[in-house]
Design an enzyme around this catalytic site. Structure first.
Site, PDB file in Angstrom:
ATOM      1  N   ASP A   8     -68.739 -29.676   3.067  1.00  0.00           N
ATOM      2  CA  ASP A   8     -68.749 -31.108   2.848  1.00  0.00           C
ATOM      3  C   ASP A   8     -68.986 -31.322   1.357  1.00  0.00           C
ATOM      4  OD1 ASP A   8     -68.950 -33.809   3.195  1.00  0.00           O
ATOM      5  OD2 ASP A   8     -70.945 -33.762   4.124  1.00  0.00           O
ATOM      6  N   ASP A 102     -63.100 -35.090   2.771  1.00  0.00           N
ATOM      7  CA  ASP A 102     -64.001 -34.205   2.013  1.00  0.00           C
ATOM      8  C   ASP A 102     -64.770 -33.227   2.901  1.00  0.00           C
ATOM      9  OD1 ASP A 102     -65.729 -36.039   3.234  1.00  0.00           O
ATOM     10  OD2 ASP A 102     -67.152 -35.948   1.575  1.00  0.00           O
ATOM     11  N   GLU A 103     -64.220 -32.932   4.068  1.00  0.00           N
ATOM     12  CA  GLU A 103     -65.000 -32.164   5.033  1.00  0.00           C
ATOM     13  C   GLU A 103     -64.075 -31.325   5.911  1.00  0.00           C
ATOM     14  OE1 GLU A 103     -67.796 -33.650   8.550  1.00  0.00           O
ATOM     15  OE2 GLU A 103     -67.250 -35.204   7.120  1.00  0.00           O
TER      16      GLU A 103
HETATM   17 MG   LIG Z   1     -69.310 -35.613   1.855  1.00  0.00          MG
END
Ligand SMILES: [Mg+2]
Length: 357
Positions: A8, A102-103
């Site tokens: 993340d 973002d993960e």
């Molecule tokens: Mg994040």
């Protein structure tokens, strides 16, 4: 036992702003509209100290943090960096499931290196590539890996092992359980459930009344460390590759060929599993002085026949001139096509007969 990584990017949008605009660094930065109806998309860690959080209304955020600097998001820029990071991740690993911009989860069960080595490598690669920090969680299922990546944010790396269950989880507030929303947690708080330990002790049948029967079953399993959900690849592949930095630089051609053959076995089984064929193999070499080059070889037809690919690799390697000690070796299959194109299979079995050469 599977080996799962969850990564993340830390405070993604805010970190990008602080990266591109040095004047924001070290300041409580809030990405999101400042208007009455605005919502916080992401905020920097400096703003989090004041209690500002994602999805909070901007009005509340401003009250908590009057000196907060509000900026509008630049989605195109975030997208650009996300693409760069995922391109790197997906070239390096076979099983990647994107969860958001973002993960992602990565199943690294079949990789050679230890999970910790892989996680550290990803962290340092992403940092040198983009200047951003990420947090990485390691465990044997998705639920625990996600929990672990949240453990030491920012720039963290944390592993949850089977032995840690349940002790490590018991004191956690239930909001940490991925899958339980804020509203649900509030309802559970009202009946005296605040921690995972409280949840352990609550009769499962009564929990079903609140969460619904199947969801409560799922949640109870997860907090007992059981989560069978597979990592599901969320993209169409354009290439399939493997590369590693060697433990020691080497001149030894036999060692290098050995690694390439090992990669080919993995690439071949990856292609076969997904009913994909390839037409182009590329060897990548990085020398000890970081100079690097690639050498490609295109076949006359698409195939995932191991014998054909192996022969192509041998020919390429024979013609490969190495004049310095080698630091990194990679192999990629590209120009992929679904096996569903049956005519290519026919061609593959009898290339001459079909005039493919
Ligand atoms: Mg994040």
């Amino acid at each position: 036992m599977r080996r799962i990584i969850h990564f993340d990017i830390d405070a993604f949008f805010a970190s990008v702003e602080q990266l591109d605009y040095p004047e924001y660094r070290g300041k409580p930065l809030i990405v999101g509209g400042k208007s009455d109806r605005g919502v916080v998309a992401t905020c920097s860690y400096e703003a989090r100290k004041y209690g500002v959080r994602s999805a909070m209304s901007s009005v509340v955020a401003q009250k908590l943090c009057p000196q907060g600097i509000f900026v509008d998001g630049r989605m195109n820029r975030y997208q650009e960096i996300s693409v760069q990071i995922f391109k790197y991740i997906e070239e390096k690993f076979e099983h990647v499931e994107r969860v958001s911009i973002d993960e992602a989860y990565i199943d690294v069960t079949d990789e050679r290196e230890t999970t910790y080595e892989i996680a550290s490598q990803i962290k340092s690669d992403v940092h040198s590539m983009t200047g951003l920090t990420i947090s990485v969680g390691i465990s044997y299922n998705k639920f625990l890996a996600k929990l672990a990546s949240d453990w030491k944010k920012p720039d963290g790396i944390f592993e949850i092992k089977a032995n840690d269950i349940p002790a490590l989880l018991l004191p956690l507030p239930i909001i940490k359980i991925h899958g339980l929303g804020k509203k649900t947690c509030e309802r559970l708080n009202r009946i005296g459930i605040f921690t995972i330990e409280d949840l352990y002790q609550y009769p499962e049948s009564l929990l079903g009344d609140i969460l619904g029967e199947s969801w409560s079953k799922e949640i109870v399993q997860r907090i007992h460390g059981i989560d069978q959900r597979p990592v599901i690849e969320s993209h169409t592949r354009k290439s399939y590759g493997k590369e590693t930095t060697l433990n020691e630089d080497t001149y030894d051609r036999a060692v290098i060929l050995n690694i390439l053959e090992d990669y080919l076995i993995k690439i071949h089984s990856g292609l076969a599993k997904r009913s994909l064929t390839t037409k182009t193999l590329t060897i990548k070499i990085k020398y000890c002085d970081f100079e690097q080059f690639t050498k490609s070889h295109s076949l006359d037809y698409h195939t995932n026949n191991y014998g054909v690919l192996s022969e192509a690799l041998q020919i390429m390697f024979k013609n490969l001139k190495l004049d310095k000690s080698v630091r990194l070796v990679g192999l990629t299959a590209s120009n992929l096509e679904s096996e569903a194109y049956k005519q290519f299979n026919l061609v593959e079995e009898n290339p001459e007969e079909f005039g493919a050469n």
